[in-house]
Design a protein around this motif. Structure first.
Motif, PDB file in Angstrom:
ATOM      1  N   ASP A 360       0.806  -1.224   0.000  1.00 30.65           N
ATOM      2  CA  ASP A 360       0.000   0.000   0.000  1.00 30.65           C
ATOM      3  C   ASP A 360       0.842   1.278   0.000  1.00 30.65           C
ATOM      4  O   ASP A 360       0.452   2.275  -0.598  1.00 30.65           O
ATOM      5  CB  ASP A 360      -0.942   0.003   1.213  1.00 30.65           C
ATOM      6  N   GLU A 361       1.983   1.259   0.677  1.00 31.40           N
ATOM      7  CA  GLU A 361       2.778   2.494   0.770  1.00 31.40           C
ATOM      8  C   GLU A 361       3.910   2.541  -0.246  1.00 31.40           C
ATOM      9  O   GLU A 361       4.330   3.613  -0.666  1.00 31.40           O
ATOM     10  CB  GLU A 361       3.367   2.636   2.188  1.00 31.40           C
ATOM     11  N   GLU A 362       4.444   1.374  -0.604  1.00 30.59           N
ATOM     12  CA  GLU A 362       5.629   1.363  -1.455  1.00 30.59           C
ATOM     13  C   GLU A 362       5.334   0.945  -2.896  1.00 30.59           C
ATOM     14  O   GLU A 362       6.194   1.079  -3.761  1.00 30.59           O
ATOM     15  CB  GLU A 362       6.686   0.405  -0.879  1.00 30.59           C
ATOM     16  N   GLY A 363       4.148   0.385  -3.133  1.00 29.67           N
ATOM     17  CA  GLY A 363       3.871  -0.127  -4.483  1.00 29.67           C
ATOM     18  C   GLY A 363       4.702  -1.356  -4.815  1.00 29.67           C
ATOM     19  O   GLY A 363       4.933  -1.673  -5.970  1.00 29.67           O
ATOM     20  N   LYS A 364       5.171  -2.054  -3.776  1.00 32.74           N
ATOM     21  CA  LYS A 364       5.995  -3.249  -3.988  1.00 32.74           C
ATOM     22  C   LYS A 364       5.192  -4.469  -3.557  1.00 32.74           C
ATOM     23  O   LYS A 364       4.804  -4.572  -2.406  1.00 32.74           O
ATOM     24  CB  LYS A 364       7.284  -3.151  -3.171  1.00 32.74           C
ATOM     25  N   GLY A 365       5.004  -5.401  -4.480  1.00 35.86           N
ATOM     26  CA  GLY A 365       4.107  -6.518  -4.220  1.00 35.86           C
ATOM     27  C   GLY A 365       2.693  -6.103  -4.592  1.00 35.86           C
ATOM     28  O   GLY A 365       2.393  -4.908  -4.728  1.00 35.86           O
ATOM     29  N   GLU A 366       1.830  -7.072  -4.783  1.00 33.21           N
ATOM     30  CA  GLU A 366       0.453  -6.780  -5.177  1.00 33.21           C
ATOM     31  C   GLU A 366      -0.476  -7.755  -4.463  1.00 33.21           C
ATOM     32  O   GLU A 366      -0.054  -8.810  -4.003  1.00 33.21           O
ATOM     33  CB  GLU A 366       0.278  -6.969  -6.700  1.00 33.21           C
ATOM     34  N   ARG A 367      -1.739  -7.360  -4.409  1.00 33.18           N
ATOM     35  CA  ARG A 367      -2.750  -8.179  -3.756  1.00 33.18           C
ATOM     36  C   ARG A 367      -3.826  -8.500  -4.784  1.00 33.18           C
ATOM     37  O   ARG A 367      -4.172  -7.619  -5.594  1.00 33.18           O
ATOM     38  CB  ARG A 367      -3.349  -7.367  -2.604  1.00 33.18           C
ATOM     39  N   GLY A 368      -4.342  -9.714  -4.780  1.00 37.54           N
ATOM     40  CA  GLY A 368      -5.402 -10.046  -5.730  1.00 37.54           C
ATOM     41  C   GLY A 368      -6.157 -11.300  -5.335  1.00 37.54           C
ATOM     42  O   GLY A 368      -5.723 -12.053  -4.455  1.00 37.54           O
ATOM     43  N   ILE A 369      -7.289 -11.474  -5.991  1.00 30.75           N
ATOM     44  CA  ILE A 369      -8.164 -12.604  -5.705  1.00 30.75           C
ATOM     45  C   ILE A 369      -7.762 -13.787  -6.581  1.00 30.75           C
ATOM     46  O   ILE A 369      -7.485 -13.634  -7.771  1.00 30.75           O
ATOM     47  CB  ILE A 369      -9.631 -12.220  -6.008  1.00 30.75           C
ATOM     48  N   VAL A 370      -7.742 -14.972  -5.982  1.00 30.48           N
ATOM     49  CA  VAL A 370      -7.455 -16.180  -6.752  1.00 30.48           C
ATOM     50  C   VAL A 370      -8.673 -17.087  -6.722  1.00 30.48           C
ATOM     51  O   VAL A 370      -9.211 -17.404  -5.655  1.00 30.48           O
ATOM     52  CB  VAL A 370      -6.231 -16.927  -6.187  1.00 30.48           C
ATOM     53  N   ASP A 371      -9.139 -17.479  -7.882  1.00 27.72           N
ATOM     54  CA  ASP A 371     -10.228 -18.435  -8.018  1.00 27.72           C
ATOM     55  C   ASP A 371     -10.064 -19.120  -9.375  1.00 27.72           C
ATOM     56  O   ASP A 371      -9.174 -18.746 -10.147  1.00 27.72           O
ATOM     57  CB  ASP A 371     -11.595 -17.729  -7.896  1.00 27.72           C
ATOM     58  N   PRO A 372     -10.884 -20.109  -9.667  1.00 27.58           N
ATOM     59  CA  PRO A 372     -10.689 -20.839 -10.939  1.00 27.58           C
ATOM     60  C   PRO A 372     -10.868 -19.956 -12.180  1.00 27.58           C
ATOM     61  O   PRO A 372     -10.438 -20.338 -13.267  1.00 27.58           O
ATOM     62  CB  PRO A 372     -11.754 -21.936 -10.872  1.00 27.58           C
ATOM     63  N   GLU A 373     -11.480 -18.786 -12.015  1.00 30.19           N
ATOM     64  CA  GLU A 373     -11.667 -17.899 -13.185  1.00 30.19           C
ATOM     65  C   GLU A 373     -10.425 -17.041 -13.459  1.00 30.19           C
ATOM     66  O   GLU A 373     -10.381 -16.327 -14.474  1.00 30.19           O
ATOM     67  CB  GLU A 373     -12.861 -16.968 -12.969  1.00 30.19           C
ATOM     68  N   LEU A 374      -9.461 -17.079 -12.577  1.00 27.14           N
ATOM     69  CA  LEU A 374      -8.297 -16.203 -12.739  1.00 27.14           C
ATOM     70  C   LEU A 374      -7.579 -16.391 -14.085  1.00 27.14           C
ATOM     71  O   LEU A 374      -7.252 -15.403 -14.757  1.00 27.14           O
ATOM     72  CB  LEU A 374      -7.319 -16.374 -11.556  1.00 27.14           C
ATOM     73  N   PRO A 375      -7.335 -17.648 -14.505  1.00 29.11           N
ATOM     74  CA  PRO A 375      -6.603 -17.803 -15.782  1.00 29.11           C
ATOM     75  C   PRO A 375      -7.298 -17.116 -16.959  1.00 29.11           C
ATOM     76  O   PRO A 375      -6.643 -16.473 -17.779  1.00 29.11           O
ATOM     77  CB  PRO A 375      -6.552 -19.321 -15.976  1.00 29.11           C
ATOM     78  N   GLN A 376      -8.637 -17.214 -17.005  1.00 31.41           N
ATOM     79  CA  GLN A 376      -9.341 -16.551 -18.115  1.00 31.41           C
ATOM     80  C   GLN A 376      -9.234 -15.034 -18.015  1.00 31.41           C
ATOM     81  O   GLN A 376      -9.088 -14.344 -19.007  1.00 31.41           O
ATOM     82  CB  GLN A 376     -10.830 -16.944 -18.128  1.00 31.41           C
TER      83      GLN A 376
END
Lengths: 382, 441
Positions: A360-376
């Motif tokens: 959040d402060e450095e822009g290093k690393g990311e956050r995201g949701i993982v589910d079976p739809e992610l590849p698409q």
């Protein structure tokens, strides 16, 4: 329409194949109703566990898992001996490779693109299924010094990053993956043996089984090239040292009534960031550091080459980091969803706090949701 | 080997550079060093940090770890939220928190924060985006403060010359100037350099193949409340006036190792090819994402250098040194003979170079034996700027073309306004002055 027509016969063929093959369910890889004609299998009350190869969803990268039977293990830590009831599981045939791990690393780019386009945002409702992706490498040398070929073991990740990898892989598909406990790791490494090494006590034979003592010119070895143990596991001795779930502090006492400890009871659950256990010795260890019971302990020093504060939540930047990788286990009996976080998530608030601040402060690393739809979703933005 | 104690021949280009920078200056007359008194071992050294990003925070902790009587007393950053974040990290660090005496009253923001920090300390860590380094360093040495100076030290030739003059003042005052070109303090790299330079393990150096090929880096996003100045400063990597472009901000580590091996002499000329293929979105400012530079050095030596920041490309960071009698890989700490057989590998201790540079820095202050890294930190910074200039313009440039360039990058006064952005340089069209003229409108 053309697409439907062309794929239809293939679908029929697949269904036919499932019918012929004595698998219980297409979605339960590694489990068969009848013992296979050839190859190892482990009989359980749910069927026969066999080796299987899975593909990381959305990629062409595969990994193999081999069955480990249940059994009792006398787990010694210091002056403590725990009698542990090991339940059957599959374990990665080799250490997780760069081919596999780089697919996870790629999430840093993917999640940033989602954020730019306000897609798949993390909310209070879905955050249980979020993972933090490793930050991009400032100096790739720190991470890839010992090689980053697809068939070399991934190294240099923190235990937190390795756990997030297992969460990512699990949420992409149907199977539950996690790090092994130290007791499970030793038990699998022994493969029924009672000797210093899985093959005996003679360290002169070790080079047939292990990359160690810098025998590959400052590089990790390609995985799966040395002899496996009796259960088909390669590189348990040497190559990358391997994260387990345990802290290096002694585990709690077993059940007071003298009954066997469960795997979870035998884990020394961490209460500090360091030290945590790394098993099996590495490509630069000496023979006596690569035995079944050998362990290395992580320390804050492994971050001393990280020029930034807060230091990376996902990477070490040191020679010692180059010695550390991991492999997966998949228990035959997966825990309920609500019990999975302890294997996947940051176990201490400070670890999560650092990861969040980096993102959040450095822009290093990311956050995201993982589910079976992610590849698409990934395919769509590329 | 840590300081710039090499002895260039009097007629070397480097010597010329060093002296031309101060020619005519009244400073040249001040030949007797007025050494600051040795601090001894028990005296408290008050440390200030200017630039509270990740590296600055790391360097401040390294400083406190290096010296048990160092105390951190002041923080400066353009943004108070960054200073507050730094204080959170210092307070949370059990090994140093008892020597953090920073209060709300000693945290300074705005563009003049550096003066307040420098005025209240003995030792200062300069870790802002590189653009601001020349001004900060000058103020610090004039105030008689020892300086840890992060790399690069400038983003343009006038900035490099300004820093050279400041280093001269520091030398005259007996102040330590320690550079953040950290590989010069790495035990394994030092041992490798000893093999190459002193043991002549690969014979004479013929050429160096130098690579800093990496992926992309962080971005801190945008905020509707931010002026474009604030947006640029918070995302400073992507603006040449702030970072010098990635050839200077990041790949300087590679060029510095090359310079080290070639005696820190200035090159004769540079030819380069660079551009921007992958990182084309406006959010990435106007810097390039790849550079290739061929440097010609005196005595027929060459450096073939590449750097890039592109995702999903193969990464590699190291120097392969080609000698008459073998090869070496510097970061891998290995030496090979002419048949490719490994003849030497570093097996010694590996303390963190970030810690070592501060240990030597503070020891130099305690002992009254100042370290002077100024020459090489200026020379290596100028090498990177020269490579950038050759690639931006598409012209083969001599050292004199570059060091004598008078274009200063960036605004002349700093304020939270909507600062313009220069266009991405186009080789064959872009002139050296184009980048500077944007800020003069």
């Amino acid at each position: 329409m053309l697409r439907v027509i062309t794929t239809f016969p293939i679908a029929i063929a697949l269904l036919a194949a499932v019918g012929i093959c004595p698998q219980l369910h297409a979605e339960t890889p590694g489990l068969m109703a009848e013992p296979p004609a050839e190859g190892r299998s482990v009989k359980t009350d749910q069927g026969y566990m066999v080796e299987y190869t899975d593909t990381i969803p959305g990629t062409d990268v595969t990994f193999a898992m081999v069955p480990v039977p249940g059994g009792e293990y006398e787990f010694k830590q210091g002056d403590k001996t725990l009698h542990v009831q090991i339940e059957p599981f599959w374990m990665s045939k080799t250490e997780v490779t760069w081919a596999e791990y780089k697919k996870f690393m790629n999430l840093a780019i993917v999640f940033a693109k989602f954020d730019d386009q306000k897609l798949r945002q993390v909310t209070d409702e879905n955050k249980l299924d979020a993972v933090t992706a490793p930050s991009k490498l400032y100096d790739p040398g720190f991470t890839y010094d010992t090689g980053d070929e697809p068939n070399q073991p991934a190294v240099s990740m923190t235990q937190f990053a390795a756990k997030q990898y297992t969460k990512w892989l699990s949420l992409l598909g149907q199977n539950f993956y996690r790090l092994p406990s130290e007791a499970e790791w030793e038990y699998a490494c022994r493969a029924g043996s009672t000797t210093l090494y899985s093959f005996g006590d003679d360290e002169d034979e070790l080079e047939e089984y292990a990359w160690y003592d810098d025998m590959n010119d400052m590089q990790t070895g390609p995985v799966g090239k040395k002899k496996p143990n009796a259960w088909g596991l390669h590189d348990m001795h040497g190559n990358a040292g391997e994260w387990v779930l345990d802290s290096a502090n002694p585990p709690a006492d077993g059940p007071a009534d003298g009954s066997k400890a469960t795997v979870d009871q035998a884990v020394s659950w961490p209460t500090e960031v360091f030290p945590r256990v790394v098993k099996g010795g590495s490509w630069d260890s000496m023979a006596d550091e690569c035995t079944v019971t050998s362990r290395a302990e992580s320390s804050q020093d492994w971050k001393s080459f990280d020029p930034n504060v807060p230091s990376s939540s996902w990477w070490f930047a040191s020679y010692e980091g180059q010695l550390v990788g991991f492999r997966l286990v998949r228990p035959l009996q997966a825990p309920e969803r609500s019990n999975r976080e302890k294997y996947w998530q940051a176990d201490l608030p400070v670890i999560l706090d650092h990861a969040n601040r980096r993102i959040d402060e450095e822009g290093k690393g990311e956050r995201g949701i993982v589910d079976p739809e992610l590849p698409q979703a990934i395919e769509k933005i590329q | 080997m840590s300081d710039s104690s090499s002895n260039p021949s009097p007629n070397s280009r480097r010597d010329f550079l060093k002296h031309s920078a101060i020619a005519g200056s009244a400073l040249a007359a001040m030949t007797v060093p007025q050494y600051a008194h040795a601090a001894g071992t028990d005296e408290t050294l008050r440390v200030g940090l200017i630039g509270c990003g990740g590296r600055g925070r790391g360097a401040a902790i390294d400083a406190l770890m290096a010296d048990k009587n160092a105390r951190l007393v002041a923080l400066g950053d353009a943004f108070m939220d960054r200073a507050e974040g730094a204080l959170t990290d210092f307070t949370a660090n059990a090994e140093v928190s008892d020597r953090v005496d920073v209060t709300k009253e000693t945290m300074y923001d705005g563009f003049d924060n550096f003066k307040k920090v420098i005025d209240s300390v003995d030792v200062v860590v300069l870790a802002t985006p590189p653009h601001f380094r020349p001004e900060h360093l000058r103020y610090a040495v004039e105030a008689g403060k020892h300086c840890f100076v992060e790399k690069p030290v400038a983003v343009d030739a006038p900035g490099v010359k300004h820093v050279q003059e400041s280093c001269k003042i520091a030398a005259e005052k007996g102040l330590s100037i320690v550079s953040g070109l950290c590989w010069r303090y790495d035990h394994a790299v030092r041992a490798t350099m000893q093999q190459i330079l002193e043991e002549k393990a690969i014979g004479d150096i013929v050429a160096i193949e130098s690579k800093y090929n990496a992926g992309t880096l962080w971005h801190r996003g945008d905020n509707p409340e931010w002026s474009r100045m604030e947006y640029q400063v918070r995302n400073w990597l992507y603006y040449t006036w702030l970072s010098g472009d990635h050839i200077a901000e990041q790949a300087i580590h590679s060029l510095d190792k090359c310079a080290w091996m070639l005696g820190d002499e200035a090159p004769i000329s540079a030819m380069g090819i660079g551009g921007r293929q992958q990182r084309t979105d406006p959010k990435w400012g106007h810097i390039f994402d790849h550079f290739t530079v061929f440097f010609e050095f005196p005595n027929g030596k060459h450096v073939y250098f590449t750097c890039r920041q592109q995702d999903n490309t193969d990464t590699f960071v190291d120097e392969r040194v080609l000698g008459t009698n073998g090869q070496a890989e510097v970061l891998k700490n290995v030496v090979y003979d002419n048949n490719g057989k490994r003849t030497w590998r570093y097996r010694g201790d590996r303390p963190s170079m970030y810690r070592v540079e501060h240990q030597e820095f503070f020891k130099s202050i305690r002992d009254g034996k100042p370290i002077a890294n100024g020459d090489y930190m200026c020379n290596s910074t100028m090498l990177a700027i020269m490579g950038r200039m050759a690639c931006y313009t598409g012209k083969t440039l001599t050292w004199e073309d570059c060091i004598n360039d008078t274009n200063r990058l960036g605004p002349t006064t700093y304020d939270w306004v909507d600062l313009p952005e220069p266009p991405v340089a186009i080789p064959g069209r872009t002139q050296l002055g184009d980048l500077a003229s944007v800020y003069q409108g």
